[in-house]
Motif scaffolding. Structure first.
Motif, PDB file in Angstrom:
ATOM      1  N   ASP A 182      53.724  51.074  35.005  1.00 54.99           N
ATOM      2  CA  ASP A 182      53.347  49.582  35.659  1.00 54.99           C
ATOM      3  C   ASP A 182      54.108  49.349  36.806  1.00 54.99           C
ATOM      4  N   THR A 218      46.693  51.960  35.034  1.00 55.80           N
ATOM      5  CA  THR A 218      47.536  51.517  35.812  1.00 55.80           C
ATOM      6  C   THR A 218      47.830  52.663  37.000  1.00 55.80           C
ATOM      7  N   TRP A 225      51.458  43.555  36.593  1.00 58.65           N
ATOM      8  CA  TRP A 225      50.414  43.321  37.522  1.00 58.65           C
ATOM      9  C   TRP A 225      50.281  41.912  37.487  1.00 58.65           C
TER      10      TRP A 225
END
Lengths: 579, 329
Positions: free
Chosen positions: A114, A184, B218
């Motif tokens: 990530d 991701t 994110w």
């Protein structure tokens, strides 16, 4: 709204208030950069800021601990470094762990992926983090000031996905991967411009029989324009993704549809027909559209210049007027500017008023940061100049100028044209004052327009005097060679108009200076100019000047010289010498 | 996907029942004006009509006549409905095989049949799309239409709940994509068809989706970005003070004396410490001493309750040890 005050963030001192858009930007940027500098000092030298006097403690003013505490080689240490967003350290630690043979759990590896995918393998520097903590109205640090593109630093596409970078490498050596790993990677690739790779990765994901999540699909839909060229292919590919979503049981959210509409923006005519179906789909799924949805819709329908009237914008305004919006999509901020542009293109002032009201409702004004607000009001003012009566225009101008927005040169031109259309040319000297304040006093396009409007016709005497004063002011402003200003080149139009203005006001000497200047830049005065000067000389009874003019005309061998000569002989009483 | 298929199934069962009538009627009567009859009947159905569908139904009726057997009608119905949903007529042997498989499985026969047939249909669609030439005229037209037009190819995937007898629109759609402005003079957000790709999630699936793991980088960054969209600098002093209060720079009014202090204990636990003297002797110098200790502790604002109790316990331990010494003496 106080019409004489600038925004609260500026010092409330007339000398320190910004005069135009550029300086407003500069001042607000400098304010932010001051804050940044202070934060930087605290971060670099935390040892000087460790006494907590405040009771209760104010944590946001204290230095943060950003160095990893856990030393040594362990998964905990790796997790900490990932949490602190130290990209290079995490990758190094990961490599060391792998070489030492300790297995790293799938979850930790995924969080490392990530981190890498988000930052695109560039190093995360503390300065970058500062930018997104600041208000977006100003680009935080000075080095970002010239760049308009990468406004939200982390969302910029400046960093490209390098071939075989750390993320890919780690992905390849992972013993097992789950759906999250693929997702991701896809998101990272799309974010940093490697759309084709993202698509391949998606195929791999499907082959491994994993399910992608909604964010991955959103990323894929945004990447569609980069994957296909022709409009129909783009739409078909987007539909493929949507169908996969439905098949895999992934529920779309607002961002899915916004991404879809954004892609449709680049699909030409298909965009128009399909976007309505998309809206209907959203309705059927009970997803409320956000401002970004409406913005995309307006763009799709009104981007052609020859847009036939359609009711889309009034319907959009119907919906927007009723709600006070909360931000849900980064593209929400563009709605008002887009909508105002559409109103200008359609030349519809009533829609613009409605849009204004919608903007003032609730929290909607917050979507306009400083630059966008300037663009919005500037377009609105242009529309006003075009469509409204002059007194309304002047009222808005007085209220809004330099408090709500800073008029652009185009706005000034529009204002001058409106004044011309309404036959209110006596206001022009005050417009010149405004221009000086805004810093446009050396712009040739504005000056030419201004001067030619003033000098076009004869006006009643007081106005003529006022114009002449204004002309003198302009001349002084142009002649001035300050420290930074280079000597400005005069254009012939300007000089000619100035000469005319001086002539009409009876200032013969000034007018003759202008004509001489024309000679200096080797331009010929027009007939209009010379006639005016002649009339002026007659009025003020200066035969010498008239002769000078005739001599000039003769030397330049102008067709008018003959006429002038005869006129001089007729209308003046000349001595023998002069003849 | 199961919910999608089940809803499809429900609709398809309803349409199956009505197409039974269609099939039987047409089989009984003549094939004269089947289009007209179809239009009437299908108009009552909650199924969208399309030119393609009519063609297919005509075609399937031809195939029906060739089949025999007890399964034929059932498979015909199924095939009709599947074709209604917009595939191509499948190989009848395949269909028969599918029904055989379904009957062998203990699950819901119709559901498995429809699932298998749907899968087969998808294969057919993809192969046909890639096949070039060698097809019948009708197939050519259909495959051509699948490429050129945008939505009817997908419209057949799901039977919508809305009645739309827009037969003419389909004919119009065969025109090139670049539609002239005149034909779309008035477009509105209120009128129009949807994409029909998604279905609304039921409550259970929504709740199931709510269980997410901890937010990833994110999510965090996206949340920051969204917050930054409307974060404008304060327009006046009040807004600035609000912002400072949120950041913790400014105190909250009305002033809370205990802001920032985390003290779980009430005031009486600080002051009335006598109950901790239970284990001490009731008389004597030790008691006297401890009462003074307690008096001092109760006036001490800097120690927490726990620390005070610890103090008292320390004394207790100390005196316990010393007691043995004292006893010896």
């Amino acid at each position: 709204q106080d019409p004489t005050a600038a925004h609260y963030m500026f010092q409330d001192d007339p000398f320190l208030m910004p005069r135009n858009a550029a300086s407003a930007r500069l001042y607000s940027l400098s304010k932010e950069s001051g804050k940044n500098a202070a934060k930087y000092i605290i971060k670099q030298f935390p040892q000087y800021f460790d006494k907590t006097f405040a009771e209760p403690n104010v944590p946001c003013l204290m230095p943060e601990i950003l160095t990893p505490q856990i030393e040594g080689l362990s998964e905990e240490a790796l997790k900490e470094r990932i949490h602190l967003r130290r990209v290079k350290d995490s990758v190094d630690m990961f490599d060391q762990l792998i070489q030492a043979g300790t297995p790293v759990s799938l979850e930790t590896t995924n969080s490392l992926l990530d981190l890498l995918c988000f930052y695109g393998d560039g190093e995360f520097t503390p300065e970058k983090e500062e930018e997104d903590l600041e208000e977006p109205g100003v680009n935080a640090s000075e080095q970002k000031a010239p760049k308009k593109q990468s406004r939200r630093g982390l969302q910029s596409f400046d960093s490209r996905w390098r071939e075989n970078n750390n993320a890919e490498r780690i992905f390849k050596i992972m013993p097992e991967r789950n759906a999250h790993s693929y997702c991701t990677m896809i998101r990272g690739m799309v974010k940093h411009g490697a759309s084709a790779k993202a698509y391949d990765m998606y195929i791999d994901l499907l082959n491994e029989r994993h399910k992608a999540d909604v964010h991955t699909f959103n990323a894929l839909i945004t990447a569609v324009p980069y994957l296909k060229e022709r409009f129909l292919e783009r739409w078909e590919l987007a539909k493929v993704f949507l169908n996969h979503m439905a098949q895999q049981g992934v529920q779309p959210n607002l961002l899915t549809f916004n991404a879809l509409l954004k892609t449709l923006r680049r699909c030409g005519g298909i965009g128009k027909s399909m976007s309505l179906s998309v809206i209907k789909e959203m309705e059927a799924l009970d997803i409320e559209p956000s401002l970004a949805t409406y913005g995309h819709l307006l763009f799709i329908f009104y981007k052609d210049v020859d847009c036939y009237p359609s009711g889309i914008i009034s319907e959009v305004l119907d919906d927007v007027e009723k709600r006070s919006f909360a931000p849900q999509d980064p593209d929400d901020a563009n709605f008002f500017a887009t909508a105002m542009q559409v109103c200008c293109d359609l030349k519809d002032i009533k829609l613009a008023y409605r849009l204004n009201k919608a903007m003032e409702k609730g929290d909607n004004w917050k979507f306009l940061d400083m630059d966008r607000s300037n663009a919005y009001w500037s377009k609105f003012f242009s529309l006003l100049c075009m469509m409204e009566q002059i007194d309304v225009v002047l009222k808005w101008y007085k209220e809004m100028s330099t408090s709500a927005f800073y008029p652009t040169p185009k706005n000034i031109l529009d204002l001058l044209q409106a004044l011309d259309a309404a036959n209110h040319l006596e206001v022009i000297p005050s417009v010149w004052e405004g221009m000086k304040q805004l810093g446009y006093n050396r712009r040739h396009d504005l000056l030419e327009e201004l001067l030619s409007l003033m000098s076009r016709e004869q006006h009643p005497h007081e106005i003529q005097l006022a114009f002449a004063k204004c002309a003198e002011d302009i001349k002084a402003a142009l002649d001035q060679t300050g420290r930074e200003q280079a000597l400005l080149e005069w254009t012939s139009l300007e000089l000619g108009s100035l000469a005319v203005l001086f002539s009409r006001a009876g200032r013969t000497q000034d007018a003759w200076n202008m004509i001489e200047r024309l000679q200096q830049i080797s331009r010929i005065p027009t007939d209009h100019v010379m006639n005016e000067f002649f009339n002026c000389a007659k009025q003020t009874n200066c035969p010498d000047e008239a002769i000078k003019l005739v001599k000039l005309a003769a030397s330049l061998d102008l067709p008018l010289s003959q006429k002038l000569k005869s006129r001089t002989e007729k209308e003046f009483e000349l001595s023998e010498k002069q003849k | 996907t199961s919910s999608v298929l089940s809803t499809e199934n429900d609709k398809s069962t309803s349409s199956k029942d009505s197409t039974t009538d269609v099939a039987s009627k047409s089989q009984e009567g003549t094939a004269e004006t089947p289009k007209q009859k179809l239009l009437d009947i299908i108009g009552n159905m909650t199924v969208e009509v399309s030119y393609r569908k009519k063609l297919k139904q005509l075609k399937t009726r031809e195939i029906t006549n060739t089949l025999e057997g007890p399964d034929s009608e059932h498979t015909v119905l199924q095939r009709t409905t599947e074709d209604v949903r917009g595939g191509k007529p499948l190989n009848p042997e395949l269909v028969q095989a599918v029904s055989a498989v379904a009957s062998s499985l203990p699950l819901n026969k119709k559901q498995t049949e429809s699932e298998l047939l749907a899968q087969l249909r998808r294969h057919e669609e993809t192969t046909d799309k890639q096949k070039k030439g060698g097809l019948t005229n009708i197939r050519n037209v259909i495959s051509e239409m699948a490429v050129k037009r945008q939505s009817p190819a997908q419209r057949g995937v799901k039977i919508s709940s809305r009645i739309s007898l827009r037969v003419d629109e389909d004919d119009q759609r065969i025109k090139p994509e670049r539609l002239s402005p005149q034909s779309f003079d008035y477009r509105s957000l209120k009128v129009g068809k949807r994409l029909n790709i998604f279905t609304k999630a039921s409550k259970e699936t929504e709740n199931a989706l709510k269980t997410v793991s901890s937010p990833t980088i994110w999510d965090l960054e996206f949340a920051k970005e969204i917050a930054a969209v409307t974060a404008q600098p304060p327009r006046n002093g009040f807004e600035e003070m609000i912002q400072w209060t949120k950041e913790g720079i400014l105190w909250e009014f009305p002033i809370d004396n205990e802001a920032g202090m985390e003290d779980d204990a009430e005031f009486h636990e600080h002051i009335f410490l006598e109950k901790h003297l239970k284990d001490f002797p009731k008389q004597g110098p030790i008691r006297h001493f401890m009462e003074l200790v307690i008096c001092g502790l109760s006036k001490n604002p800097y120690l927490s309750v726990k620390q005070k109790i610890e103090h008292i316990e320390w004394f207790q331990n100390y005196f316990e040890e010393k007691k043995e010494l004292l006893q010896e003496i």
